[in-house]
Scaffold this motif. Structure first.
Motif, mmCIF file in Angstrom:
data_model
loop_
_atom_site.group_PDB
_atom_site.id
_atom_site.type_symbol
_atom_site.label_atom_id
_atom_site.label_comp_id
_atom_site.label_asym_id
_atom_site.label_seq_id
_atom_site.Cartn_x
_atom_site.Cartn_y
_atom_site.Cartn_z
ATOM 1 N N SER A 1 0.859 -1.179 0.000
ATOM 2 C CA SER A 1 0.000 0.000 0.000
ATOM 3 C C SER A 1 0.892 1.224 0.000
ATOM 4 C CB SER A 1 -0.902 0.005 1.233
ATOM 5 O OG SER A 1 -1.752 1.132 1.227
ATOM 6 N N GLN A 2 0.323 2.355 -0.407
ATOM 7 C CA GLN A 2 1.076 3.603 -0.351
ATOM 8 C C GLN A 2 0.130 4.769 -0.145
ATOM 9 O OE1 GLN A 2 3.201 4.652 -3.905
ATOM 10 N NE2 GLN A 2 1.720 3.642 -5.224
ATOM 11 N N LEU A 3 0.676 5.823 0.409
ATOM 12 C CA LEU A 3 -0.043 7.071 0.623
ATOM 13 C C LEU A 3 0.798 8.202 0.050
ATOM 14 C CD1 LEU A 3 -0.991 6.682 4.397
ATOM 15 C CD2 LEU A 3 -2.500 6.338 2.449
ATOM 16 N N LEU A 4 0.143 9.194 -0.483
ATOM 17 C CA LEU A 4 0.823 10.392 -0.967
ATOM 18 C C LEU A 4 0.244 11.575 -0.217
ATOM 19 C CD1 LEU A 4 2.703 11.860 -2.979
ATOM 20 C CD2 LEU A 4 0.733 11.988 -4.516
ATOM 21 N N VAL A 5 1.108 12.370 0.392
ATOM 22 C CA VAL A 5 0.667 13.568 1.108
ATOM 23 C C VAL A 5 1.478 14.761 0.654
ATOM 24 C CG1 VAL A 5 -0.098 12.316 3.159
ATOM 25 C CG2 VAL A 5 2.217 13.216 3.061
ATOM 26 N N VAL A 6 0.876 15.908 0.775
ATOM 27 C CA VAL A 6 1.573 17.171 0.576
ATOM 28 C C VAL A 6 1.737 17.751 1.973
ATOM 29 C CG1 VAL A 6 1.462 19.478 -0.433
ATOM 30 C CG2 VAL A 6 0.606 17.501 -1.717
ATOM 31 N N VAL A 7 2.964 18.057 2.349
ATOM 32 C CA VAL A 7 3.242 18.539 3.705
ATOM 33 C C VAL A 7 2.562 19.884 3.922
ATOM 34 C CG1 VAL A 7 5.022 19.212 5.365
ATOM 35 C CG2 VAL A 7 5.443 17.301 3.782
ATOM 36 N N GLU A 8 1.699 19.918 4.933
ATOM 37 C CA GLU A 8 1.007 21.137 5.328
ATOM 38 C C GLU A 8 1.460 21.529 6.729
ATOM 39 O OE1 GLU A 8 -3.172 20.401 4.917
ATOM 40 O OE2 GLU A 8 -3.016 20.093 2.760
ATOM 41 N N MET A 9 1.074 22.691 7.169
ATOM 42 C CA MET A 9 1.533 23.195 8.463
ATOM 43 C C MET A 9 1.204 22.227 9.604
ATOM 44 S SD MET A 9 3.381 25.476 9.551
ATOM 45 C CE MET A 9 3.903 26.179 11.073
ATOM 46 N N ASN A 10 0.022 21.597 9.568
ATOM 47 C CA ASN A 10 -0.337 20.680 10.663
ATOM 48 C C ASN A 10 0.458 19.378 10.639
ATOM 49 O OD1 ASN A 10 -1.652 19.699 8.423
ATOM 50 N ND2 ASN A 10 -3.547 19.211 9.497
ATOM 51 N N ASP A 11 1.261 19.136 9.610
ATOM 52 C CA ASP A 11 2.138 17.958 9.523
ATOM 53 C C ASP A 11 3.530 18.235 10.082
ATOM 54 O OD1 ASP A 11 0.257 16.373 7.994
ATOM 55 O OD2 ASP A 11 0.803 17.572 6.241
ATOM 56 N N THR A 12 3.817 19.463 10.442
ATOM 57 C CA THR A 12 5.184 19.856 10.771
ATOM 58 C C THR A 12 5.565 19.612 12.226
ATOM 59 O OG1 THR A 12 4.610 22.143 11.337
ATOM 60 C CG2 THR A 12 5.119 21.672 9.006
ATOM 61 N N ALA A 13 6.868 19.547 12.432
ATOM 62 C CA ALA A 13 7.407 19.386 13.790
ATOM 63 C C ALA A 13 6.954 20.534 14.675
ATOM 64 C CB ALA A 13 8.931 19.306 13.735
ATOM 65 N N LYS A 14 6.904 21.726 14.120
ATOM 66 C CA LYS A 14 6.482 22.894 14.886
ATOM 67 C C LYS A 14 5.037 22.744 15.361
ATOM 68 C CE LYS A 14 6.581 27.883 14.813
ATOM 69 N NZ LYS A 14 7.117 29.057 14.140
ATOM 70 N N ALA A 15 4.156 22.283 14.490
ATOM 71 C CA ALA A 15 2.742 22.133 14.846
ATOM 72 C C ALA A 15 2.517 20.982 15.826
ATOM 73 C CB ALA A 15 1.904 21.920 13.591
ATOM 74 N N ILE A 16 3.238 19.892 15.648
ATOM 75 C CA ILE A 16 3.046 18.696 16.478
ATOM 76 C C ILE A 16 3.761 18.828 17.822
ATOM 77 C CG2 ILE A 16 3.632 16.226 16.605
ATOM 78 C CD1 ILE A 16 2.870 16.043 13.663
ATOM 79 N N GLY A 17 4.802 19.642 17.866
ATOM 80 C CA GLY A 17 5.530 19.830 19.104
ATOM 81 C C GLY A 17 6.752 18.942 19.239
ATOM 82 N N SER A 18 7.157 18.310 18.139
ATOM 83 C CA SER A 18 8.348 17.456 18.189
ATOM 84 C C SER A 18 9.602 18.216 17.769
ATOM 85 C CB SER A 18 8.162 16.222 17.298
ATOM 86 O OG SER A 18 8.029 16.597 15.937
ATOM 87 N N GLY A 19 9.462 19.499 17.561
ATOM 88 C CA GLY A 19 10.564 20.370 17.172
ATOM 89 C C GLY A 19 10.012 21.762 16.936
#
Length: 138
Positions: free
Chosen positions: A9-27
């Motif tokens: 299986s595969q998924l394709l995503v376009v990185v958006e702000m809610n996908d970022t380390a800054k938004a998630i809190g991991s960086g």
């Protein structure tokens, strides 16, 4: 349950702000977060096996090895592919690899326009959904 190595299986995503380390809190930088990369890989493993499980069954994650090798900025197209490599009773082992695609989608492979973003393995176990939920909510 009819699971055998080779399911993909595969998924394709376009990185958006809610996908970022800054938004998630991991960086604190606006690039694809490692926890988000893992979530995408796990979602692809679920997709790979969901139609092959018996009614009432699901799979749950039990182990992960992940190497996050390159940063993917906002707007990057990241494709996460998984393959079931081993079935040991109820235990499923997947290999995964994520690539950032560069250029036009029709030609990115021809031009060598891929960067390996991450790779690793994910293990899941097939369980009875109702029994699992009952145990988890005690």
């Amino acid at each position: 349950m009819t699971l055998a190595p080779g399911l993909r299986s595969q998924l394709l995503v376009v990185v958006e702000m809610n996908d970022t380390a800054k938004a998630i809190g991991s960086g604190d930088v606006p690039v694809l977060a490692t926890p988000r990369l893992l979530a995408l890989a796990e979602a692809a493993t679920v997709r790979a096996v969901e139609r092959h499980l018996a009614p009432g069954q699901t799979s749950v994650g039990t182990r992960v090895e992940l190497d996050h090798l390159a940063a993917s900025p906002l707007g990057a197209r990241v494709r996460v592919g998984v393959e079931l490599t081993r079935v040991d009773g109820r235990r499923l082992v997947f290999a995964f690899e994520a690539h950032e695609e560069h250029g036009e989608p029709e030609t990115y492979e021809e031009r060598g326009g891929r960067t390996v973003v991450g790779k690793g393995t994910i293990e899941r176990v097939v369980v009875d959904r109702a029994k699992f939920i009952a145990r988890a909510t005690r």
